[in-house]
Design a protein around this motif. Structure first.
Motif, PDB file in Angstrom:
ATOM      1  N   GLN A  86       0.877  -1.164   0.000  1.00  0.00           N
ATOM      2  CA  GLN A  86       0.000   0.000   0.000  1.00  0.00           C
ATOM      3  C   GLN A  86       0.917   1.218   0.000  1.00  0.00           C
ATOM      4  N   ALA A  87       0.933   1.946  -1.101  1.00  0.00           N
ATOM      5  CA  ALA A  87       1.831   3.101  -1.248  1.00  0.00           C
ATOM      6  C   ALA A  87       1.064   4.387  -0.974  1.00  0.00           C
ATOM      7  N   ARG A  88       1.676   5.260  -0.195  1.00  0.00           N
ATOM      8  CA  ARG A  88       1.115   6.594   0.056  1.00  0.00           C
ATOM      9  C   ARG A  88       2.139   7.630  -0.364  1.00  0.00           C
ATOM     10  N   LEU A  89       1.779   8.473  -1.321  1.00  0.00           N
ATOM     11  CA  LEU A  89       2.683   9.505  -1.834  1.00  0.00           C
ATOM     12  C   LEU A  89       2.153  10.873  -1.450  1.00  0.00           C
ATOM     13  N   ARG A  90       3.030  11.682  -0.896  1.00  0.00           N
ATOM     14  CA  ARG A  90       2.705  13.072  -0.556  1.00  0.00           C
ATOM     15  C   ARG A  90       3.604  13.975  -1.390  1.00  0.00           C
ATOM     16  N   VAL A  91       2.994  14.868  -2.149  1.00  0.00           N
ATOM     17  CA  VAL A  91       3.724  15.830  -2.977  1.00  0.00           C
ATOM     18  C   VAL A  91       3.428  17.218  -2.444  1.00  0.00           C
ATOM     19  N   GLU A  92       4.467  18.054  -2.357  1.00  0.00           N
ATOM     20  CA  GLU A  92       4.327  19.386  -1.783  1.00  0.00           C
ATOM     21  C   GLU A  92       4.923  20.449  -2.687  1.00  0.00           C
ATOM     22  N   SER A  93       4.371  21.643  -2.581  1.00  0.00           N
ATOM     23  CA  SER A  93       4.977  22.846  -3.136  1.00  0.00           C
ATOM     24  C   SER A  93       4.641  23.982  -2.182  1.00  0.00           C
ATOM     25  N   GLY A  94       5.613  24.370  -1.370  1.00  0.00           N
ATOM     26  CA  GLY A  94       5.331  25.389  -0.366  1.00  0.00           C
ATOM     27  C   GLY A  94       4.296  24.901   0.628  1.00  0.00           C
ATOM     28  N   ARG A  95       3.218  25.666   0.791  1.00  0.00           N
ATOM     29  CA  ARG A  95       2.182  25.276   1.732  1.00  0.00           C
ATOM     30  C   ARG A  95       1.096  24.409   1.096  1.00  0.00           C
ATOM     31  N   LEU A  96       1.247  24.085  -0.177  1.00  0.00           N
ATOM     32  CA  LEU A  96       0.318  23.178  -0.846  1.00  0.00           C
ATOM     33  C   LEU A  96       0.804  21.740  -0.708  1.00  0.00           C
ATOM     34  N   HIS A  97      -0.127  20.823  -0.519  1.00  0.00           N
ATOM     35  CA  HIS A  97       0.243  19.415  -0.538  1.00  0.00           C
ATOM     36  C   HIS A  97      -0.946  18.579  -0.991  1.00  0.00           C
ATOM     37  N   ARG A  98      -0.633  17.470  -1.639  1.00  0.00           N
ATOM     38  CA  ARG A  98      -1.633  16.515  -2.090  1.00  0.00           C
ATOM     39  C   ARG A  98      -1.115  15.112  -1.776  1.00  0.00           C
ATOM     40  N   GLU A  99      -2.035  14.203  -1.443  1.00  0.00           N
ATOM     41  CA  GLU A  99      -1.672  12.824  -1.146  1.00  0.00           C
ATOM     42  C   GLU A  99      -2.548  11.865  -1.929  1.00  0.00           C
ATOM     43  N   VAL A 100      -1.959  10.760  -2.355  1.00  0.00           N
ATOM     44  CA  VAL A 100      -2.702   9.689  -2.996  1.00  0.00           C
ATOM     45  C   VAL A 100      -2.213   8.372  -2.412  1.00  0.00           C
ATOM     46  N   THR A 101      -3.073   7.365  -2.447  1.00  0.00           N
ATOM     47  CA  THR A 101      -2.703   6.022  -2.021  1.00  0.00           C
ATOM     48  C   THR A 101      -3.102   5.036  -3.116  1.00  0.00           C
ATOM     49  N   ALA A 102      -2.321   3.975  -3.248  1.00  0.00           N
ATOM     50  CA  ALA A 102      -2.605   2.960  -4.260  1.00  0.00           C
ATOM     51  C   ALA A 102      -1.900   1.678  -3.877  1.00  0.00           C
ATOM     52  N   GLU A 103      -2.464   0.563  -4.310  1.00  0.00           N
ATOM     53  CA  GLU A 103      -1.793  -0.716  -4.137  1.00  0.00           C
ATOM     54  C   GLU A 103      -0.860  -0.928  -5.330  1.00  0.00           C
ATOM     55  N   ILE A 104       0.416  -1.198  -5.040  1.00  0.00           N
ATOM     56  CA  ILE A 104       1.397  -1.365  -6.118  1.00  0.00           C
ATOM     57  C   ILE A 104       2.176  -2.658  -5.920  1.00  0.00           C
ATOM     58  N   THR A 105       2.677  -3.183  -7.023  1.00  0.00           N
ATOM     59  CA  THR A 105       3.577  -4.331  -7.010  1.00  0.00           C
ATOM     60  C   THR A 105       4.705  -4.049  -7.987  1.00  0.00           C
ATOM     61  N   PHE A 106       5.943  -4.163  -7.522  1.00  0.00           N
ATOM     62  CA  PHE A 106       7.087  -3.876  -8.380  1.00  0.00           C
ATOM     63  C   PHE A 106       7.333  -5.046  -9.336  1.00  0.00           C
ATOM     64  N   PRO A 107       7.663  -4.773 -10.595  1.00  0.00           N
ATOM     65  CA  PRO A 107       7.949  -5.850 -11.547  1.00  0.00           C
ATOM     66  C   PRO A 107       9.293  -6.495 -11.252  1.00  0.00           C
ATOM     67  N   ASP A 108       9.511  -7.686 -11.825  1.00  0.00           N
ATOM     68  CA  ASP A 108      10.770  -8.404 -11.617  1.00  0.00           C
ATOM     69  C   ASP A 108      11.880  -7.904 -12.527  1.00  0.00           C
ATOM     70  N   GLN A 109      11.539  -7.536 -13.757  1.00  0.00           N
ATOM     71  CA  GLN A 109      12.541  -7.236 -14.781  1.00  0.00           C
ATOM     72  C   GLN A 109      13.119  -5.837 -14.630  1.00  0.00           C
ATOM     73  N   LYS A 110      14.429  -5.720 -14.817  1.00  0.00           N
ATOM     74  CA  LYS A 110      15.088  -4.416 -14.795  1.00  0.00           C
ATOM     75  C   LYS A 110      14.599  -3.542 -15.946  1.00  0.00           C
ATOM     76  N   GLY A 111      14.477  -2.254 -15.694  1.00  0.00           N
ATOM     77  CA  GLY A 111      14.079  -1.314 -16.736  1.00  0.00           C
ATOM     78  C   GLY A 111      12.644  -1.476 -17.195  1.00  0.00           C
ATOM     79  N   SER A 112      11.782  -2.065 -16.376  1.00  0.00           N
ATOM     80  CA  SER A 112      10.384  -2.269 -16.759  1.00  0.00           C
ATOM     81  C   SER A 112       9.458  -1.545 -15.796  1.00  0.00           C
ATOM     82  N   TRP A 113       8.184  -1.459 -16.191  1.00  0.00           N
ATOM     83  CA  TRP A 113       7.185  -0.756 -15.394  1.00  0.00           C
ATOM     84  C   TRP A 113       5.980  -1.651 -15.161  1.00  0.00           C
ATOM     85  N   GLY A 114       5.389  -1.511 -13.973  1.00  0.00           N
ATOM     86  CA  GLY A 114       4.212  -2.282 -13.625  1.00  0.00           C
ATOM     87  C   GLY A 114       2.932  -1.571 -14.019  1.00  0.00           C
ATOM     88  N   LEU A 115       1.830  -1.983 -13.405  1.00  0.00           N
ATOM     89  CA  LEU A 115       0.530  -1.422 -13.724  1.00  0.00           C
ATOM     90  C   LEU A 115       0.359  -0.065 -13.056  1.00  0.00           C
TER      91      LEU A 115
END
Length: 351
Positions: free
Chosen positions: A280-309
């Motif tokens: 369960q990934a939670r990302l917080r992004v900020e710029s000064g006094r602004l901030h936004r958060e999102v959460t998502a279920e992620i799974t990292f791929p096995d292969q180097k240089g690749s991307w998951g869903l």
């Protein structure tokens, strides 16, 4: 905004170490402010020349960006001053020139403008001591005055107040090699009548992957949906992993400066020992006094240089609007039917 009202920031020594940038000997002229070391960097053994902002507008005392950069909104005809501290932590005396240059945001980087007169900031900003002689282990405070003429047009201007130590050497008749050492403070000055234009952004997509070296990485696509430039940073937390593992926060590897309407990618690179997941990934992004958060279920791929869903968060907005519209429509129909029935009963009672 009261442009003349400022607040001094009594920053402790630890914060000073973050804000003061080291001089990089032999940096080529024309390099970006990141190349010149305007971010955090350790001071070399021989010492450094640093620059920091020591005051900001009172109405921005809760804005971390305003403690590092000059970030303001002013009306045409406004005038304000900012105190800037120049430090010399070396054992030598240096003559330091303080000047102003236009800047631009290109490919999500804050860089010197390709044309010196790209905007009016070099004309609007004056330094009370444009040249100082900094003795060893000393600090000098100078004042930058920003005077915006009444005829100034609406819009945000970008610039840098530079502290420069340097010299030019002619190697041969065809080439002039410059050894210019610079540190600077960014300026984000928005001009316009009325209130400040809104600043906002949204996180549109979160994608797990692996670098070419095999390290797990999370990439976020962020869009500036406001009307002012933003400096983005981010942190990532992982929880509910294999065996109940949790980890973080992990900082984004690189901040980005984003123009209104533009998008950028922030990446968080993790240790190679982090399991694939799911997490369960939670990302917080900020710029000064602004901030936004999102959460998502992620799974990292096995292969180097690749991307998951990827998880696309912008797709949730139309669904929210659709549900809200449907609820409003049903409520409207219920009210209309009730109103007609009430009128019918009233008509029958009268007659």
């Amino acid at each position: 905004m009261r442009s003349g009202t400022t607040r001094s920031w009594g920053l402790p020594v630890a914060a000073l170490a973050i804000l003061v940038a080291s001089v990089v000997i032999g940096t080529p002229a024309g390099a970006t402010d990141r190349d010149r070391g305007t971010g955090a960097s350790p001071a070399p053994a021989s010492g450094s020349i640093g620059i920091r902002l020591v005051e900001a507008s009172v109405d921005r005392r809760d804005d971390p960006r305003a403690r590092v950069y000059i970030v303001d909104h002013v009306k045409p005809g406004s005038r304000m001053t900012r105190r800037i501290e120049i430090s010399n932590s070396s054992a030598s005396t240096h003559q330091i020139t303080i000047g102003v240059a236009a800047a631009e945001i290109k490919d999500n980087e804050f860089v010197p403008a390709s044309e010196p007169g790209a905007n009016e900031l070099s004309e609007w900003i004056t330094i009370d001591q444009p040249v100082i002689v900094a003795r060893p282990y000393s600090t000098t405070t100078v004042r930058a005055t920003i005077a915006v003429p009444p005829s100034a047009s609406r819009g945000e201007r970008y610039g840098t107040i530079w502290a420069t130590v340097g010299a030019a050497e002619r190697r041969d008749a065809a080439m002039l090699v410059r050894k210019v050492n610079q540190v600077g403070i960014r300026v984000y000055l928005d001009v316009g009548r009325g209130g400040e234009p809104p600043s906002d952004f949204r996180i549109e997509k979160l994608t797990p992957g692996r670098t070419e070296q095999g390290a797990p990485v999370v990439r976020a696509r962020v869009r500036n949906t406001g009307e002012r430039a933003l400096d983005l940073t981010g942190k990532l937390w992982l929880s509910d992993g294999p065996g109940g593992l949790s980890a973080g926060p992990f900082p984004a590897t690189l901040g980005a400066t984003v123009l209104p309407g533009d998008t950028t990618h922030l990446e968080v690179v993790l240790d190679q020992q982090v399991p694939n997941g799911p997490w369960q990934a939670r990302l917080r992004v900020e710029s000064g006094r602004l901030h936004r958060e999102v959460t998502a279920e992620i799974t990292f791929p096995d292969q180097k240089g690749s991307w998951g869903l990827p998880t696309t968060f912008s797709e949730q907005l139309p669904m929210i609007i659709l549900i809200s519209g449907a609820v409003a429509t049903v409520a409207g129909l219920v009210m209309a039917v009730g109103y007609r029935r009430a009128r019918r009963r009233r008509y029958q009672f009268v007659h």
